[in-house]
Design a protein around this motif. Structure first.
Motif, PDB file in Angstrom:
ATOM      1  N   VAL A 130     -16.235  72.927  91.258  1.00 41.49           N
ATOM      2  CA  VAL A 130     -17.043  74.059  91.580  1.00 41.49           C
ATOM      3  C   VAL A 130     -16.532  75.239  90.963  1.00 41.49           C
ATOM      4  N   ASP A 131     -15.279  75.380  90.485  1.00 39.38           N
ATOM      5  CA  ASP A 131     -14.782  76.521  89.976  1.00 39.38           C
ATOM      6  C   ASP A 131     -14.930  76.253  88.391  1.00 39.38           C
ATOM      7  N   VAL A 132     -14.562  75.353  87.734  1.00 42.12           N
ATOM      8  CA  VAL A 132     -14.757  75.280  86.570  1.00 42.12           C
ATOM      9  C   VAL A 132     -16.306  75.118  85.996  1.00 42.12           C
ATOM     10  N   THR A 163      -9.900  83.782  87.681  1.00 39.55           N
ATOM     11  CA  THR A 163     -11.145  83.636  88.562  1.00 39.55           C
ATOM     12  C   THR A 163     -10.851  83.658  89.894  1.00 39.55           C
ATOM     13  N   PHE A 164     -11.630  83.360  90.901  1.00 38.92           N
ATOM     14  CA  PHE A 164     -11.332  83.036  92.202  1.00 38.92           C
ATOM     15  C   PHE A 164     -11.889  81.574  92.590  1.00 38.92           C
ATOM     16  N   ARG A 165     -11.176  80.951  93.614  1.00 34.03           N
ATOM     17  CA  ARG A 165     -11.513  79.843  94.097  1.00 34.03           C
ATOM     18  C   ARG A 165     -12.493  80.032  95.080  1.00 34.03           C
ATOM     19  N   PRO A 181      -7.525  84.330  94.464  1.00 31.95           N
ATOM     20  CA  PRO A 181      -7.670  84.570  93.039  1.00 31.95           C
ATOM     21  C   PRO A 181      -6.819  83.561  92.221  1.00 31.95           C
ATOM     22  N   VAL A 182      -7.237  82.996  91.332  1.00 29.78           N
ATOM     23  CA  VAL A 182      -6.532  82.281  90.273  1.00 29.78           C
ATOM     24  C   VAL A 182      -6.166  82.680  88.882  1.00 29.78           C
ATOM     25  N   ASN A 183      -4.905  83.100  88.510  1.00 32.86           N
ATOM     26  CA  ASN A 183      -4.733  83.688  87.111  1.00 32.86           C
ATOM     27  C   ASN A 183      -3.589  82.650  86.630  1.00 32.86           C
ATOM     28  N   MET A 184      -3.744  82.373  85.448  1.00 29.57           N
ATOM     29  CA  MET A 184      -2.893  81.719  84.688  1.00 29.57           C
ATOM     30  C   MET A 184      -3.289  81.429  83.412  1.00 29.57           C
ATOM     31  N   LEU A 233      -2.749  77.128  91.513  1.00 32.21           N
ATOM     32  CA  LEU A 233      -3.674  76.368  92.056  1.00 32.21           C
ATOM     33  C   LEU A 233      -4.573  77.218  93.183  1.00 32.21           C
ATOM     34  N   GLY A 234      -4.337  78.314  93.513  1.00 31.16           N
ATOM     35  CA  GLY A 234      -5.048  79.126  94.194  1.00 31.16           C
ATOM     36  C   GLY A 234      -4.579  78.833  95.682  1.00 31.16           C
ATOM     37  N   HIS A 235      -3.729  78.192  95.854  1.00 29.77           N
ATOM     38  CA  HIS A 235      -3.313  77.814  97.461  1.00 29.77           C
ATOM     39  C   HIS A 235      -2.911  79.002  98.226  1.00 29.77           C
ATOM     40  N   THR A 236      -3.359  79.129  99.342  1.00 31.54           N
ATOM     41  CA  THR A 236      -3.163  80.247 100.297  1.00 31.54           C
ATOM     42  C   THR A 236      -1.868  79.957 100.995  1.00 31.54           C
ATOM     43  N   LYS A 237      -1.325  78.832 101.226  1.00 35.60           N
ATOM     44  CA  LYS A 237      -0.154  78.574 102.026  1.00 35.60           C
ATOM     45  C   LYS A 237       0.642  77.342 100.805  1.00 35.60           C
ATOM     46  N   ILE A 238       1.754  77.887 100.704  1.00 31.22           N
ATOM     47  CA  ILE A 238       2.697  76.745  99.918  1.00 31.22           C
ATOM     48  C   ILE A 238       2.765  75.445 100.451  1.00 31.22           C
ATOM     49  N   ALA A 239       2.598  75.278 101.716  1.00 25.59           N
ATOM     50  CA  ALA A 239       2.567  73.901 102.517  1.00 25.59           C
ATOM     51  C   ALA A 239       1.625  73.018 101.991  1.00 25.59           C
ATOM     52  N   THR A 240       0.306  73.503 101.657  1.00 23.70           N
ATOM     53  CA  THR A 240      -0.642  72.884 100.843  1.00 23.70           C
ATOM     54  C   THR A 240       0.022  72.267  99.332  1.00 23.70           C
ATOM     55  N   THR A 241       0.574  72.899  98.852  1.00 17.40           N
ATOM     56  CA  THR A 241       1.133  72.569  97.594  1.00 17.40           C
ATOM     57  C   THR A 241       2.307  71.506  97.800  1.00 17.40           C
TER      58      THR A 241
END
Length: 406
Positions: free
Chosen positions: A262-264, A284-286, A292-295, A374-382
């Motif tokens: 959906v983002d790409v 961009t933003f997820r 935010p996604v900045n890379m 990855l735009g994760h809000t929590k590192i636990a997700t990663t």
């Protein structure tokens, strides 16, 4: 609604008899459940016909009482009909309250679901909200099969209802192309139902949480990803069909950026920013979390962007890549897997897993950096992706062998 039986019968109570007289009660029965209404009428017990629910005799006083009871019967039947016509849940207690003029708002499962969906429009993304509609359809099928009803009182929800709904989902055999639900798919429907039920508790529509003793049975699932060799096979394969070639490029681009479909698919040239030293970044933003996604873009990702510069379909939509539905992308990815001899079930989301596991973490990129990209809000997700790969195990054991050989 359930197909309900309804009846009204007049009776007296033996424990209320005093000096040969007793008060009359209207017994309202709906689907074998009863509710008693005390009437403002006292009669001589010796003249009462309990089987017929009337007074015996022809005296004017007797006729007056029996006429009153008939009027009550008609009034109660009218309450029953009005509840049905208004689409309200019908019960013996509901009819009693309507007759006495003390009826309160009756909340049902459908009322709760409709309220949740209406209020969640502003807070949930459509990609999340649509799953609640799927859960709603399963609940409707369950109610029809289990209760022969279209709705139930919220007060009828209990542990057994939840357990029976889980059993229904486990045994449900879709009649279309869908596969039967797996364990975690079933749990997701129950999680959505639980969230709606907890909303009802907060709204004080019910006083008891039926989920209080229910335990979710979520199984740990290994996130599938492509190996470096499999990714290389897809990258280098020549596809003569344009639509297959385009989907491959879109998939590979996400393997090197970690963006979701959906983002790409919504990326525009404005999302690609040139930084110092000629380095290009994607900003961009997820859509899912609005994070935010900045890379910085890896060379292979930039190569694919340049390939589609000037593409007629891309320019028409104002996006970097031609617009294509997620369903078609996943269908074409299955063709790509077959053509490349890859046995894994490749879906577009696999690209995101591949970026996290094969492209970044296995090459030493810190998990904190991967989480930000990855735009994760929590590192636990990663951390779901931060598993020890076979390649890394092999390398570590090879290094250990060398040390032990010294």
């Amino acid at each position: 609604m359930k197909t309900q039986s309804f009846g009204v019968h007049f009776t007296i109570r033996a424990d209320k008899i005093k000096d040969g007289k007793a008060p009359v009660y209207a017994c309202v029965t709906v689907s074998k459940k009863r509710s008693y209404i005390a009437l403002k009428q006292t009669i001589d017990v010796k003249n009462w016909d309990n089987a017929r629910g009337i007074l015996r005799g022809n005296r004017e006083e007797v006729k007056k009482v029996n006429n009153y009871l008939q009027e009550v019967r008609v009034a109660i039947a009218t309450c029953f009909q009005q509840l049905q016509l208004k689409g309200k849940m019908v019960s013996a207690d509901a009819i009693k309250n309507a007759f006495l003029g003390t009826a309160e708002e009756v909340y049902t499962l459908k009322t709760l679901i409709d309220y949740h969906n209406e209020t969640a429009v502003s807070s949930l993304k459509w990609s999340t909200l649509k799953h609640y509609y799927v859960t709603q359809r399963y609940l409707e099928k369950f109610l029809q099969e289990k209760f022969k009803a279209k709705d139930l009182y919220l007060t009828e929800l209990n542990y057994k209802f939840i357990n029976d709904f889980e059993t229904f989902l486990r045994n449900h055999q879709p009649k279309d192309h869908q596969k039967p639900l797996n364990n975690n798919g079933i749990m997701k429907h129950l999680i959505r139902l639980k969230k709606m039920v907890h909303l009802a508790v907060r709204l004080e529509w019910i006083t008891k949480d039926p989920f209080i003793n229910y335990k979710m049975k979520i199984l740990k699932v290994t996130r599938e990803h492509l190996s470096a060799h499999e990714l290389s096979m897809i990258e280098t394969k020549k596809f003569p069909v344009e639509r297959i070639d385009m989907v491959r490029d879109l998939f590979v681009f996400c393997c090197y950026t970690g963006l979701a479909y959906v983002d790409v698919i919504k990326l525009t040239p404005d999302n690609i920013v040139e930084m110092d030293k000629g380095e290009f970044w994607v900003r961009t933003f997820r859509q899912k979390t609005e994070a935010p996604v900045n890379m910085p873009l890896l060379p292979k990702a930039m190569e694919i962007i340049r390939k589609y510069k000037g593409n007629i379909r891309s320019e028409a939509s104002g996006t970097i890549f031609p617009v294509i539905s997620n369903q078609k992308v996943n269908a074409y990815l299955k063709e790509i897997a077959d053509l490349c001899g890859i046995k894994k079930n490749i879906t577009f989301h696999l690209a995101r897993h591949t970026f996290a596991t094969t492209v970044t973490l296995s090459n030493g990129v810190p998990i904190e950096t991967v989480s930000r990209m990855l735009g994760h809000t929590k590192i636990a997700t990663t951390q779901i992706y931060a598993k020890v790969l076979e390649k890394k195990i092999s390398e570590d054991m090879a290094a250990l062998k060398k040390k032990l050989a010294c």
